[in-house]
Every structure is written in C-alpha cells, then in structure tokens.
Design an enzyme around this catalytic site. Structure first.
Site, short mmCIF file in Angstrom:
data_model
loop_
_atom_site.label_atom_id
_atom_site.label_comp_id
_atom_site.label_asym_id
_atom_site.label_seq_id
_atom_site.Cartn_x
_atom_site.Cartn_y
_atom_site.Cartn_z
CG HIS A 65 -1.95 -1.03 1.27
ND1 HIS A 65 -3.23 -0.85 0.80
CD2 HIS A 65 -1.89 -2.30 1.71
CE1 HIS A 65 -3.93 -1.97 0.97
NE2 HIS A 65 -3.13 -2.86 1.52
CE LYS A 105 -6.69 13.65 0.35
NZ LYS A 105 -6.57 12.59 -0.64
NE ARG A 106 -3.79 9.96 10.07
CZ ARG A 106 -3.35 9.02 10.92
NH1 ARG A 106 -3.96 7.85 10.99
NH2 ARG A 106 -2.32 9.26 11.69
CE LYS A 163 -2.58 10.67 3.08
NZ LYS A 163 -3.22 9.76 2.10
CB THR A 186 -10.20 4.56 -0.90
OG1 THR A 186 -9.69 4.96 0.38
CG2 THR A 186 -9.44 3.35 -1.39
CE LYS A 243 -14.17 5.32 0.96
NZ LYS A 243 -13.25 5.33 2.11
C1 26Q Z 1 3.33 0.18 10.36
C2 26Q Z 1 4.24 -0.20 11.32
C3 26Q Z 1 4.19 0.35 12.59
C4 26Q Z 1 3.20 1.26 12.90
C5 26Q Z 1 2.27 1.63 11.93
C6 26Q Z 1 2.35 1.10 10.65
C7 26Q Z 1 1.37 1.50 9.62
C8 26Q Z 1 0.01 1.61 9.93
C9 26Q Z 1 -0.90 2.00 8.96
C10 26Q Z 1 1.77 1.77 8.33
C11 26Q Z 1 0.85 2.15 7.35
C12 26Q Z 1 -0.49 2.26 7.66
C13 26Q Z 1 -1.52 2.65 6.69
C14 26Q Z 1 -1.30 2.90 5.42
C15 26Q Z 1 -2.37 3.32 4.51
O1 26Q Z 1 -3.49 3.58 4.92
N1 26Q Z 1 -2.07 3.42 3.22
C16 26Q Z 1 -3.08 3.82 2.23
O2 26Q Z 1 -3.74 2.65 1.79
C17 26Q Z 1 -4.83 2.96 0.95
C18 26Q Z 1 -5.55 1.67 0.62
O3 26Q Z 1 -4.80 0.93 -0.29
C19 26Q Z 1 -4.38 3.71 -0.27
O4 26Q Z 1 -5.51 4.10 -1.00
C20 26Q Z 1 -3.56 4.93 0.11
O5 26Q Z 1 -3.01 5.52 -1.05
C21 26Q Z 1 -2.44 4.53 1.07
O6 26Q Z 1 -1.75 5.67 1.52
#
Ligand code: 26Q
Length: 841
Positions: free
Chosen positions: A382, A573-574, A579, A681, A685
């Site tokens: 991702h 979004k975050r 972004k 995503t 929406k």
């Molecule tokens: C990993 C290790 C330790 C702590 C936290 C994490 C961690 C947690 C959440 C790393 C990444 C995430 C989330 C990532 C995320 O939401 N990515 C998004 O995924 C979407 C679905 O595929 C995409 O549409 C977005 O582009 C992407 O940024």
C-alpha cells in the site's frame, strides 16, 4: 475444548457434515415484528421504560433486534461453508475501520423501511438512535477502511472470506483542536459495550513470546525443535457479523483480544511477590490495548511487533484448527483450500509462523512446509514511500520471537542461494535483495519476507503497481515477474452511496432502478440524463440538501457558517506532507490576497473544508494543522472577505463524518505529489457522490479521470516521471521568483500575517517550500494548481454544465466498487467459489 462428545446434546451440536437448519426459528422482518423485538429488548432485556431518557438504551435494543436477524443467517452461511467444504480466504489485517454497523445492517438485510415504520409507530426516529453508535475506529485511514469495504463486498459476492484482526480496546484517538493545535484523547469505544460482537472463548488460542529454542531427538529419532520457557498470552476471539447485500450471506470478522493465562510466574510467586506476579498479567492484556496511530511505519516499537505476531499466530492457529477438524491432520489439501491475504507487511510474520506451525507443531519437513506457505500467502502493498517500508531490528526478534528468527534466517539463506544461481557473483544484488539488511543494527525487511513468501504481490492502483515493478521491488520483479499484479482499490457503494446519501439513492432508484446497489456499472445508465434539464434540477436539489447537512456539521463542530450556495471545496484524509494539504492552504491564501486586492470580478464564493488526523509524533503534520487553523481564523474574521471565502478545519475526521461530507462536496481535492499516493479511496467516494475532482496524475486519480473523461476532471501538476526528472535540477527559489502569485503568498506567510503574535512559528513550513530538496515539490505544482482552481471556479459558475459533470462523475464511477476489486482478487488470486447459504426454516 469445542468437542464434548459425552454431552447428551452432542449430536445436536455436532451434526457435521451436511447440517440442516431445521431447529432455528425464522424471525419476521415486518415493521410490526421488528417493533415487537425492539420492545422486548428494551423492556425485558434492558429493563427500561418510558422514563428512560438516555438514547443509548433504545439504540442497544434496536441493535439486539437486528442482531438476532443477522444471527440466523450467520449460522446458515457458516454451515453452508462447512457443507460445501469450500476453499476459503483469510484476510489478515492489523486494521479494520468499520465505522458504524446499524444503518449498514438495515440496508443489507433489506429492512430499512420496515424498521423506520416499526419504530416510528413507537414514536422513535431510528436515525436519531443510530447517531448514538460510536464508530468502530480500528484503523488509521485508507488501508483500514479498504479492509472494511472488502468485507462488505465479499459477503455480497457470497465469497467465503473471513477477516482476522485485533480488537483494540482503544481505537484511533479522538482529535480535538485547542488554539489551532491538535490534541489527542483516548477513544474508549467499548465503554458502553458493543452489541454487534459475539465473544467466542471456546476458540481461544495460546500465543508464545520470548523463551529460547532447544533441539531434541523426538520419539522417532529425528531432531525436533522446541520453543520453550516462553511467556504465553491467550487470544480470545470476538466475532462480528458481516452481512451481504440482501442475499442471506453473513460472513465473519474475527478480532482477537489478548488475555493473561492463569499461570503465575512461579519465580516471583514463590518469592512472595504475589501482587507483582498478578500485576505481570497486565503485560499480556496490554497487547491489544491500543491501535498505533501512525499510518506510515514507526520502526522498532516492541509492543507493535507483539501485536503483529499475536494477530498472525492466533489467526493461523485458528485456521489450522478448523482445517484439522474438517480434514484430520493431513496437510495435502491445505494449500488448495486456503489462502491468506496479507494487508501490507503488518501481518507478514505469518509467513514464518506458518512454517513454524507446520514444521514444529505438525511435523512437516521444510520443503513441504515451504510449498504450502508459498502457495497460500498473497501480499498487498500500500505504499511507494521507501521510508515507510517496515523493518524490525534482528535483536528485537531474537528476544521476542527467537524461533521465528531462526526460520527467517533459513528462508533468507535458501533464497540467497537461489539468487546466486541466477546471478552468479552479483554480490551487490545479494546485499540489495537480502531479507536481512546488514549494517550497524541489522534489520529484517518485512516487505522482502512477504515477497519471498508469497505467490502473489499486488499494488492498489495501476500506476502504483507499475511503479513497484520499476522502483521499490525492481529486483524482485526481474526474478519473479509472474508474481506481480494490480488490483485497483474501490469502495463499497452500499455504505458510500446507498446508505450515506439517501437523497441521491432515491433519485437514482427512481431513474434506473436499484440494480446499481449490487452492480455499480449500472450507474452508466444515468449518463444520458446528464442532458436532461429537469433531471439536472432534481440532482442539484439533492446536492443542495446534502450541502445543508454538511454545513450543519461544520457549524456544530467548527462554529463556522458555510453557505450552501458557495462551492464546497473539500480535502479530508490523514495529514501528510506528500498529500500536500499545504498546497491547498497556499491556494486559500492566494484567494485571500486576491480578495484583499479587490480582484473579485465574477467571484465564486467558496467554502474550503480540510480535515484529518496527524500522527501524534509527526511535528510537521501538526504544524500544518496549526497553519490551516490560523489561516482560517484570519480569513473568517476579516470583514473584507465576508461570504466570498470561508475556511474550516473539521476536528476528528472519521468514517461517520465522511458519510456526511462526501454527499455534500462539490470539489474533491486529490493533490498529492505524483508517484506518492498508492491509490487513494476517498477520491472514489467523492466521485460516486457527484463531486468533481481537482487532482494530480497520481494513484487512482488517473483511472478516475480515464473513466469520467478529461472534461469533467481538473488536472494539474507534474507527472510521476516529471517529478523524478525534476529532482535533479529543482529550484524552488526560481519558481517563486517567476510566479508573482506564489511570491505574494510566500510573502504573507513569511512576514507572519497568520501568526502575528508568534513570530517564526511557521518558518519550518516556508523553508520546506524553498528547499531544493523538498521531496513533495509544493512550489513546482503551485502555478498549475492555481490555474486548475481558476478553471474549476469558472466551471462552477456555469451551473448547468457543472451539474452535467457531477452526474457524469456518479455515472462513470462503476469501476470503483470494491465488488469489482474483490471479483478481481478472486479471479486472479483466491479462486473461491461463491457459496449460497442454507435456506432458513
Ligand atoms: C506500520 C508499522 C508500525 C506502525 C504503523 C504502521 C502503519 C500503519 C498503517 C503503516 C501504514 C499504515 C496505513 C497505510 C495506509 O493507509 N495506506 C493507504 O492505503 C490505501 C488503501 O490501499 C491507499 O488508497 C492509500 O493511497 C495509502 O496511503
């Protein structure tokens, strides 16, 4: 513990295989019957009466009435899966951002109208009860919400897919804004109980940590590995029903909660430290206490690694236990009957854990175990940010998961041997591709473990999948091109159109029928209506009503008045530098400067809404929130600005907020630096709900533009390729010099116009824009962004043409249903057969 063959009712409980549902009564779905169930739970189970003034109780009573109706379908679905002895997929994810369940359950069960009437007859508006439900916020953002949409679509497609995750006691933090700054508060979402879950203590698993390994000769004379002196933790599953859309299927989301074993640390106990010994139980219970609130990997946190292994081990043991129940302890058919989809690298330790279980616990040899592992694991990536790739210090593994480290070393050794055969003497390649990154502190590269251990690797939008092959995973693509594939993300139209936008649902249903709710491509039939002036008027009326609802939310949560006649320009979004919320706010400052200069001929009033959470440790993201709030403060309180421009930062952006936001949005901001957003995503929406997009050629924006057509999308900015080229000679100073608008915006920021009493507060932001190494190249895209915004404003002035584009955006959004995404996963990766549940009654 599940089988108790001595019990007199054992045959009733265990009539497998080919069970029937004869003994389960069927509950009525009429308004009277739902109303009756509701009264029963309210009066008899919860023991409340007309004097009850807390909306919580009628909400729980309704949830219980609905849950009963899910329950019978749940059982009939699970029995049908057992009878069919079908292949299954386990979706392993550290996050499931489910949001609220009530409205979605009603929609999918097909009892929204009956419930509305049944409760109305009792003097209750169920929508008011629904507002009481806390969001299940067990995720950070896109990745977690995607998992939730996948669950909905799999149930709708009747695919035997089960979600496995963690039942965090505290979900994503609640964000408040104090003096423009983000504050975090704990989200104790389970405080008042959660009526949608079912505890299943009978399926409890035991997960090991720590200890060491011993090699002993087993009874058959061969060497066996024992992982001993471990500190064990129990994993207790809680199941949530996932109903498909009006098809009788109810799938399962299984979330694990950690619990202490009943054993004491005997050392401490005997030393008289009874209290300390009991206290040590806290460590076990801590594992599932809290969701890590960062959405790019935070390296090295031991508790996070514990969570990841806890999920992987408990889930695999559960699947294997179920398999052994059905098939005995023979693993020959296991790979043909099981698939594990890894949602990013977070559950990737499952690769090593499956090897361990098959070898150490079930006695398989390495080759057999590896064949099974490699033909059941599939990995979804991702991210394109190299710094976000997960790594864990070998030292931490040694302490926490010594047996798994041994297995990873062996996987790596065998893998590197294969590489040396392919590319003899290419030591640099060996170093690049090794699962273990050598250096000061050796690290395990989780993405490489996933790549080596899986038969499928996918990105989440076409551009993203291509860039993975060319960049991040290039070496691996050269080795195994056949593993790589693309699965463009989606969103479920049940939640993200049918449920959150009842106004538009009504108009669409009246025009083309209801088929689109389970077949989104049918929205295409709306396209001709874009030319129908009467239809456009109706479309506009719905949008207007949705904008009023959004304006109400903004008034209530930000205290700022949005006028529904203005253009609603939204970025939620975050908060992340890539972004580029910063670019958005630069545009706002530019509009403000124009207003101050009196440059307002043919002005289109705008309401700019920005929302999102910053990771608590991400200082720059938090400073951007502060800047947005300070700019909002100045703009909203300047009498020269008046109704021409409003800016609001919406606190605590979450699933249930998006359900109000996307129906009321005119312009969707998707403005990441090209090549950085894997997919996005939210963009989908917004499109479904008839917003136009202003965006870069990044992630799924590219595919959105392809579907809706160039004329209905405001494109700007460099391509991913141009971004890469430009780095070598990027000169933001020259860009700023060359664009008077940008010069003026920088000047306002740098002279402290938005931080009058706090000089230098935003220096790090302006410096980042001027930095030739700015990875996000904000200045580079400013000029074309402003041009695209002007084009959007001009387009908005032509009401009829804007409405036409809005209709076409909805009409052409069919591709972005997760139903399509799940069909593709199934056709290319899982190969599951849909299973129809047993008939009820
Ligand atoms: C990993 C290790 C330790 C702590 C936290 C994490 C961690 C947690 C959440 C790393 C990444 C995430 C989330 C990532 C995320 O939401 N990515 C998004 O995924 C979407 C679905 O595929 C995409 O549409 C977005 O582009 C992407 O940024």
């Amino acid at each position: 513990m599940r089988h108790n063959d001595d019990a007199p009712f054992a045959s009733f409980l265990h009539s497998r295989p080919n069970q029937k549902l004869t003994d389960i009564p069927v509950l009525g779905m009429s308004s009277t019957q739902v109303g009756k169930s509701f009264k029963h739970y309210f009066n008899n189970t919860l023991g409340r009466d007309r004097n009850c003034d807390k909306v919580h109780y009628p909400y729980v009573a309704l949830a219980m009435a609905i849950r009963d109706r899910l329950m019978e379908r749940w059982k009939s679905t699970q029995m049908a899966y057992d009878n069919a002895d079908c292949k299954r997929t386990s979706y392993l994810s550290m996050e499931f951002l489910m949001g609220r369940a009530l409205s979605n359950s009603l929609l999918n069960l097909g009892i929204t109208d009956a419930t509305t009437k049944g409760l109305y007859d009792l003097g209750i508006l169920w929508e008011e009860l629904a507002e009481n439900e806390p969001d299940a916020g067990l995720g950070n953002g896109g990745l977690g919400r995607l998992a939730a949409c996948f669950m909905d679509s799999c149930a709708t497609l009747q695919l035997p897919v089960k979600g496995f995750g963690i039942r965090y006691e505290y979900g994503m933090f609640r964000q408040t804004i104090v003096d423009g700054n983000q504050m975090e508060e704990p989200d104790h979402w389970l405080r008042d109980g959660y009526p949608w879950e079912l505890e299943r203590p009978e399926y409890t698993q035991r997960v090991q940590f720590g200890g060491h390994t011993e090699y002993r000769r087993g009874s058959d004379g061969s060497f066996k590995v024992f992982w001993v002196d471990t500190h064990d933790v129990l994993a207790v599953p809680y199941d949530t029903p996932i109903p498909g859309y009006r098809n009788g299927t109810v799938n399962t989301l299984r979330l694990w909660k950690s619990a202490a074993t009943d054993e004491f640390d005997l050392g401490e106990f005997n030393a008289g430290s009874y209290a300390e010994s009991v206290g040590a139980k806290n460590a076990a219970e801590n594992i599932t206490m809290v969701l890590y609130p960062n959405d790019s990997s935070e390296n090295g946190k031991e508790l996070r690694l514990r969570q990841q292994y806890f999920l992987a081990s408990a889930s695999l043991k559960d699947v294997i236990r179920d398999w052994c129940d059905r098939s005995g302890q023979l693993f020959d058919g296991f790979a043909a009957s099981n698939c594990f989809q890894l949602n990013d690298t977070h559950p990737t330790i499952a690769v090593a854990e499956l090897m361990r279980l098959l070898m150490d616990e079930y006695g398989l040899g390495w080759d057999k175990a590896w064949e099974i592992t490699q033909s059941t694991m599939a990995y979804t990536n991702h991210t394109l940010l190299p710094e976000a790739l997960e790594k864990w210090p070998v030292r931490l593994f040694q302490q926490l998961l010594p047996r798994l480290l041994e297995i990873i070393y062996e996987i790596n050794a065998r893998f590197l041997r294969q590489i040396s055969c392919y590319w003899p003497g290419d030591n640099d390649r060996l170093r690049r591709m090794s699962i273990i990154e050598e250096g000061g502190e050796p690290q395990i590269r989780m993405a490489y473990l996933a790549l080596v251990g899986s038969f499928s690797v996918n990105g989440v939008a076409q551009l993203h999948s291509n860039l993975l092959k060319e960049g991040l995973f290039r070496d691996f693509y050269e080795l195994w091109p056949e593993k790589f594939n693309n699965k463009t993300n989606g969103a479920t139209q049940r939640r993200w159109l049918a449920s959150c936008n009842p106004g538009l649902r009504g108009v669409i249903n009246k025009t083309i029928g209801e088929g689109w709710i389970s077949d989104l491509e049918q929205l295409r039939q709306l396209a001709p209506y874009a030319e129908d002036a009467k239809f456009r008027k109706i479309w506009r009326k719905v949008k207007q009503e949705n904008k009023q609802k959004l304006a109400q939310l903004v008034k209530q949560d930000c205290g700022i008045k949005f006028d529904a006649n203005a253009m609603f320009d939204v970025q939620v979004k975050r908060i992340h530098e890539y972004k580029r919320q910063l670019l958005n706010i630069l545009h706002v400052v530019h509009l403000y400067a124009r207003i101050k200069a009196g440059d307002t001929a043919e002005w289109i009033p705008r309401c700019v809404l920005i929302g999102g959470k910053a990771a608590p440790g991400y200082a720059m993201a938090k400073l951007i929130i502060k800047l947005i709030n300070n700019v909002a403060d100045v703009v909203n309180n300047d009498p020269d600005v008046g109704e021409l421009l409003k800016v609001a930062f919406l606190p605590n952006y979450r699933v249930s907020a998006m359900e109000v936001i996307c129906p009321g949005t005119d312009l969707s901001e998707q403005i990441s630096t090209a090549g950085k957003e894997a997919s996005g995503t939210g963009n989908m929406k917004f499109m479904m709900n008839g917003a136009l997009t202003i965006g870069t050629l990044d992630g799924a924006n590219i595919e959105i533009r392809e579907e809706v057509g160039d004329d209905h999308f405001f494109l700007f900015g460099m391509t991913a390729e141009e971004v890469m080229d430009r780095r070598t000679y990027y000169n933001p100073e020259a860009v700023i010099k060359g664009d008077p608008d940008l010069r003026q915006v920088m000047n306002l920021l740098e002279k402290g116009h938005f931080n009058q009493f706090f000089p230098r507060l935003f220096d790090s932001i302006t410096q980042s824009i001027r930095n030739p190494h700015d990875p996000w190249m904000v200045a580079a895209d400013f000029t074309s962004y402003i041009a695209a915004q002007n084009k959007a404003a001009k387009a908005y002035r032509d009401v009829e043409s804007w409405t036409r584009s809005s209709i076409l955006n909805t009409a052409m959004s069919g591709k972005f249903s997760t139903d399509r995404t799940m069909r593709e996963y199934n056709e290319d990766i899982w190969h599951l057969e849909p299973v129809v549940p047993l008939p009820l009654g």
